[in-house]
Design a protein around this motif. Structure first.
Motif, short mmCIF file in Angstrom:
data_model
loop_
_atom_site.label_atom_id
_atom_site.label_comp_id
_atom_site.label_asym_id
_atom_site.label_seq_id
_atom_site.Cartn_x
_atom_site.Cartn_y
_atom_site.Cartn_z
N GLY A 82 2.45 31.18 23.12
CA GLY A 82 3.29 30.18 22.47
C GLY A 82 3.88 30.75 21.20
O GLY A 82 3.53 31.85 20.77
N PHE A 83 4.81 30.01 20.62
CA PHE A 83 5.45 30.44 19.38
C PHE A 83 5.27 29.36 18.32
O PHE A 83 5.26 28.17 18.63
N ARG A 84 5.09 29.78 17.08
CA ARG A 84 5.03 28.86 15.95
C ARG A 84 5.52 29.56 14.69
O ARG A 84 5.63 30.78 14.66
N MET A 85 5.82 28.76 13.69
CA MET A 85 6.32 29.30 12.43
C MET A 85 5.15 29.47 11.46
O MET A 85 4.36 28.55 11.27
N GLY A 88 7.50 31.11 7.30
CA GLY A 88 8.93 31.29 7.55
C GLY A 88 9.25 32.30 8.63
O GLY A 88 10.41 32.64 8.84
N LYS A 89 8.24 32.80 9.35
CA LYS A 89 8.46 33.76 10.43
C LYS A 89 7.97 33.16 11.74
O LYS A 89 6.98 32.44 11.79
N LYS A 90 8.68 33.49 12.81
CA LYS A 90 8.28 33.05 14.14
C LYS A 90 7.27 34.06 14.69
O LYS A 90 7.57 35.25 14.78
N VAL A 91 6.08 33.59 15.03
CA VAL A 91 5.03 34.48 15.53
C VAL A 91 4.53 33.99 16.88
O VAL A 91 4.62 32.81 17.22
N ARG A 92 3.99 34.93 17.66
CA ARG A 92 3.39 34.59 18.95
C ARG A 92 1.91 34.24 18.72
O ARG A 92 1.26 34.81 17.87
N PHE A 93 1.39 33.31 19.54
CA PHE A 93 -0.03 33.00 19.46
C PHE A 93 -0.58 32.73 20.86
O PHE A 93 0.14 32.34 21.76
#
Length: 101
Positions: A82-85, A88-93
């Motif tokens: 998934g992706f989350r902020m 201020g950066k979009k990261v994968r988790f």
């Protein structure tokens, strides 16, 4: 669109002749929706001998569909991405553990 699987990710194969095997992604082709995983989907290529290279039967990893791969989380289990902020950066988790990849 951001890539869910990238070069260097540890993945497990979900379907096909190599189901259950694990490996590391060495190359991703997002336009074709395929990736090459070391030691997975190996085919034998017959090459002719030349002045520079030895000929013979050479094993080569062939591309596999991205939909047939799942990322391995820190516990070694298959997980979705998934992706989350964060800051201020979009990261994968990893969806199973919630840890950033």
């Amino acid at each position: 669109m951001a890539a869910k699987l990238k070069k260097g990710d540890k993945v497990v194969v979900l379907a096909g002749k190599d189901k259950g095997k694990e490996g590391e992604i060495s190359l991703v082709n997002p336009s074709a929706g395929k990736a090459i995983v070391e030691g997975i989907n190996v085919a034998i290529r017959h090459t002719k001998q030349s002045q520079t290279a030895q000929g013979g039967r050479i094993p080569q990893a062939m591309p596999i569909q991205l939909s047939n791969l799942a990322l391995l989380d820190s516990k070694g289990k298959a997980t979705r991405v998934g992706f989350r902020m964060e800051d201020g950066k979009k990261v994968r988790f990893a969806k199973t553990t919630g840890e950033t990849v």
